[in-house]
Design an enzyme around this catalytic site. Structure first.
Site, PDB file in Angstrom:
ATOM      1  N   ASP A  71       0.882  -1.172   0.000  1.00 28.16           N
ATOM      2  CA  ASP A  71       0.000   0.000   0.000  1.00 28.16           C
ATOM      3  C   ASP A  71       0.919   1.221   0.000  1.00 28.16           C
ATOM      4  O   ASP A  71       1.696   1.418   0.942  1.00 28.16           O
ATOM      5  CB  ASP A  71      -0.863  -0.048   1.273  1.00 28.16           C
ATOM      6  CG  ASP A  71      -1.800   1.147   1.382  1.00 28.16           C
ATOM      7  OD1 ASP A  71      -1.494   2.220   0.820  1.00 28.16           O
ATOM      8  OD2 ASP A  71      -2.838   1.009   2.054  1.00 28.16           O
ATOM      9  N   TYR A 171      -9.758  14.802  -4.912  1.00 26.00           N
ATOM     10  CA  TYR A 171      -8.945  14.331  -6.048  1.00 26.00           C
ATOM     11  C   TYR A 171      -8.232  15.502  -6.732  1.00 26.00           C
ATOM     12  O   TYR A 171      -7.013  15.452  -6.967  1.00 26.00           O
ATOM     13  CB  TYR A 171      -9.857  13.611  -7.042  1.00 26.00           C
ATOM     14  CG  TYR A 171      -9.133  12.970  -8.207  1.00 26.00           C
ATOM     15  CD1 TYR A 171      -8.544  11.715  -8.087  1.00 26.00           C
ATOM     16  CD2 TYR A 171      -9.052  13.608  -9.447  1.00 26.00           C
ATOM     17  CE1 TYR A 171      -7.895  11.114  -9.165  1.00 26.00           C
ATOM     18  CE2 TYR A 171      -8.407  13.017 -10.528  1.00 26.00           C
ATOM     19  CZ  TYR A 171      -7.836  11.767 -10.372  1.00 26.00           C
ATOM     20  OH  TYR A 171      -7.189  11.181 -11.446  1.00 26.00           O
ATOM     21  N   LYS A 175      -4.136  16.230  -7.032  1.00 33.05           N
ATOM     22  CA  LYS A 175      -3.402  16.330  -8.292  1.00 33.05           C
ATOM     23  C   LYS A 175      -2.783  17.724  -8.462  1.00 33.05           C
ATOM     24  O   LYS A 175      -1.678  17.857  -8.999  1.00 33.05           O
ATOM     25  CB  LYS A 175      -4.309  15.986  -9.478  1.00 33.05           C
ATOM     26  CG  LYS A 175      -4.861  14.554  -9.443  1.00 33.05           C
ATOM     27  CD  LYS A 175      -3.759  13.495  -9.498  1.00 33.05           C
ATOM     28  CE  LYS A 175      -4.335  12.089  -9.689  1.00 33.05           C
ATOM     29  NZ  LYS A 175      -3.300  11.046  -9.761  1.00 33.05           N
TER      30      LYS A 175
HETATM   31  P1  NAD Z   1      -7.080   2.163 -11.876  1.00 30.25           P
HETATM   32  O1  NAD Z   1      -8.076   2.179 -10.793  1.00 30.25           O
HETATM   33  O2  NAD Z   1      -7.093   1.037 -12.853  1.00 30.25           O
HETATM   34  O3  NAD Z   1      -5.603   2.249 -11.303  1.00 30.25           O
HETATM   35  C1  NAD Z   1      -5.270   2.725 -10.034  1.00 30.25           C
HETATM   36  C2  NAD Z   1      -4.335   1.710  -9.437  1.00 30.25           C
HETATM   37  O4  NAD Z   1      -3.826   2.209  -8.204  1.00 30.25           O
HETATM   38  C3  NAD Z   1      -5.065   0.388  -9.132  1.00 30.25           C
HETATM   39  O5  NAD Z   1      -4.287  -0.700  -9.583  1.00 30.25           O
HETATM   40  C4  NAD Z   1      -5.178   0.396  -7.611  1.00 30.25           C
HETATM   41  O6  NAD Z   1      -5.180  -0.889  -7.037  1.00 30.25           O
HETATM   42  C5  NAD Z   1      -3.911   1.162  -7.275  1.00 30.25           C
HETATM   43  N1  NAD Z   1      -3.963   1.706  -5.904  1.00 30.25           N
HETATM   44  C6  NAD Z   1      -4.955   2.428  -5.333  1.00 30.25           C
HETATM   45  N2  NAD Z   1      -4.648   2.704  -4.068  1.00 30.25           N
HETATM   46  C7  NAD Z   1      -3.436   2.140  -3.837  1.00 30.25           C
HETATM   47  C8  NAD Z   1      -2.583   2.069  -2.717  1.00 30.25           C
HETATM   48  N3  NAD Z   1      -2.918   2.634  -1.550  1.00 30.25           N
HETATM   49  N4  NAD Z   1      -1.408   1.406  -2.829  1.00 30.25           N
HETATM   50  C9  NAD Z   1      -1.052   0.813  -3.999  1.00 30.25           C
HETATM   51  N5  NAD Z   1      -1.818   0.854  -5.100  1.00 30.25           N
HETATM   52  C10 NAD Z   1      -3.000   1.498  -5.008  1.00 30.25           C
HETATM   53  O7  NAD Z   1      -7.252   3.564 -12.637  1.00 30.25           O
HETATM   54  P2  NAD Z   1      -6.244   4.302 -13.636  1.00 30.25           P
HETATM   55  O8  NAD Z   1      -7.088   5.173 -14.462  1.00 30.25           O
HETATM   56  O9  NAD Z   1      -5.335   3.355 -14.289  1.00 30.25           O
HETATM   57  O10 NAD Z   1      -5.432   5.248 -12.625  1.00 30.25           O
HETATM   58  C11 NAD Z   1      -4.020   5.305 -12.592  1.00 30.25           C
HETATM   59  C12 NAD Z   1      -3.559   6.720 -12.302  1.00 30.25           C
HETATM   60  O11 NAD Z   1      -3.936   7.553 -13.391  1.00 30.25           O
HETATM   61  C13 NAD Z   1      -4.191   7.341 -11.064  1.00 30.25           C
HETATM   62  O12 NAD Z   1      -3.212   8.091 -10.364  1.00 30.25           O
HETATM   63  C14 NAD Z   1      -5.252   8.249 -11.641  1.00 30.25           C
HETATM   64  O13 NAD Z   1      -5.528   9.326 -10.785  1.00 30.25           O
HETATM   65  C15 NAD Z   1      -4.580   8.692 -12.908  1.00 30.25           C
HETATM   66  N6  NAD Z   1      -5.477   9.234 -13.924  1.00 30.25           N
HETATM   67  C16 NAD Z   1      -6.376   8.433 -14.577  1.00 30.25           C
HETATM   68  C17 NAD Z   1      -7.186   8.997 -15.565  1.00 30.25           C
HETATM   69  C18 NAD Z   1      -8.181   8.193 -16.374  1.00 30.25           C
HETATM   70  O14 NAD Z   1      -8.914   8.787 -17.154  1.00 30.25           O
HETATM   71  N7  NAD Z   1      -8.235   6.882 -16.232  1.00 30.25           N
HETATM   72  C19 NAD Z   1      -7.084  10.341 -15.863  1.00 30.25           C
HETATM   73  C20 NAD Z   1      -6.171  11.119 -15.166  1.00 30.25           C
HETATM   74  C21 NAD Z   1      -5.368  10.553 -14.215  1.00 30.25           C
END
Ligand code: NAD
Length: 273
Positions: A71, A171, A175
């Site tokens: 984590d 959120y 960011k």
């Molecule tokens: P996702 O939910 O598939 O990925 C997030 C990952 O972080 C998951 O694998 C989750 O298990 C892991 N996670 C969460 N809390 C955790 C912790 N305490 N310790 C370890 N791992 C943890 O979603 P995603 O879209 O792939 O998100 C990845 C990153 O991209 C994030 O930081 C998100 O804010 C950012 N993001 C995503 C988008 C989008 O449109 N999908 C847009 C902008 C930013």
């Protein structure tokens, strides 16, 4: 620098850690780094099965990867993860600070727990991982056979580091804070040849934003915000992360690369304004 960027394997032998690497954008980045020759640690919090799938994909592709649970908001777990990584691969060259979460609520109803949880994972988690990686980069220095830099950190941010987002204040604040975290440590570490940059994705098709694309109506709504008229895929971020981690981008530090199909171009102004 050679032109190996054009022929692949630009990260040959470099050791990369991708937090939250078992799904979505993190999995896309892990696969891209593996295909570029990096040895990849796929960090996961709970889903060992998903992490092993990503590891197996990388191996099937001829790469090298392992999965490690931690984590990112818990310092002792992150320290144990780095120790396990060094046991296996010896050191770290690239940190992809990707793990993140949403826990949405209107500002008027948001609890302190919701506020703290999202800040703990999205911002403090990146602090804990980046500090450990940077300490190792400083201790080890440059390995000229691997890279001209002592180490690279890429912070996965969001377009919401700059676009306010009603109903998601925890959120957006995480960011926005991450942007200044990234720039400040980039300034502080540059003289030690450590590069720190951000990637700010727009709407990428992952489970974090499933409700925004899973029905045709939701997808059509979302597309009105994207001038390029398609939702992004994790591979779009993966390709950019490889470049930003490679020597091809050597002189870039303290920058955020927006990968958003134009979402930050104020699309409402195309016809209006
Ligand atoms: P996702 O939910 O598939 O990925 C997030 C990952 O972080 C998951 O694998 C989750 O298990 C892991 N996670 C969460 N809390 C955790 C912790 N305490 N310790 C370890 N791992 C943890 O979603 P995603 O879209 O792939 O998100 C990845 C990153 O991209 C994030 O930081 C998100 O804010 C950012 N993001 C995503 C988008 C989008 O449109 N999908 C847009 C902008 C930013």
């Amino acid at each position: 620098m050679t032109n190996s960027f054009l022929t692949g394997q630009v990260l040959q032998g470099q050791r990369a850690l991708v937090t939250g690497g078992s799904s979505g954008i993190g999995a896309g980045i892990a696969r891209a780094l593996g295909a570029a020759g990096a040895k990849v640690v796929v960090n996961y919090r709970r889903s060992q099965e998903e992490a092993h799938r990503v590891v197996n994909d990388i191996k099937t592709d001829g790469g090298d990867a392992i999965a490690i649970q931690a984590d990112v908001s818990k310092q002792d777990e992150v320290e144990a993860m780095f120790a396990a990584m060094y046991d296996r691969y010896g050191s770290i060259d690239i940190l992809i600070n990707n793990a993140g979460m949403q826990w949405d609520e209107s500002f008027l109803d948001m609890t302190l727990e919701q506020w703290h949880k999202v800040l703990d994972v999205n911002l403090t988690g990146q602090f804990i991982c980046a500090q450990l990686a940077a300490r190792e980069f400083v201790r080890r220095g440059i390995s000229p056979d691997l890279s001209v830099s002592a180490g690279k950190i890429i912070c996965i941010s969001s377009v919401h580091e700059t676009i306010p987002w009603a109903g998601h204040v925890n959120y957006a604040a995480s960011k926005g804070g991450l942007m200044m975290f990234m720039k400040t440590i980039a300034q502080e570490l540059a003289h030690m040849k450590i590069r720190v940059n951000g990637i700010a994705p727009g709407a990428i098709r992952t489970r974090i934003n499933r409700s925004a694309w899973e029905t045709p109506e939701a997808e059509a709504d979302l597309l009105t915000l994207i001038p390029y008229e398609r939702i992004g895929e994790p591979a779009d971020i993966g390709r950019a992360a490889v470049w930003l981690a490679s020597d091809a981008s050597e002189y870039i530090t303290g920058e955020t690369l927006f990968i958003d199909g134009g979402m930050t171009l104020y699309p409402g102004f195309r016809e209006g304004g």
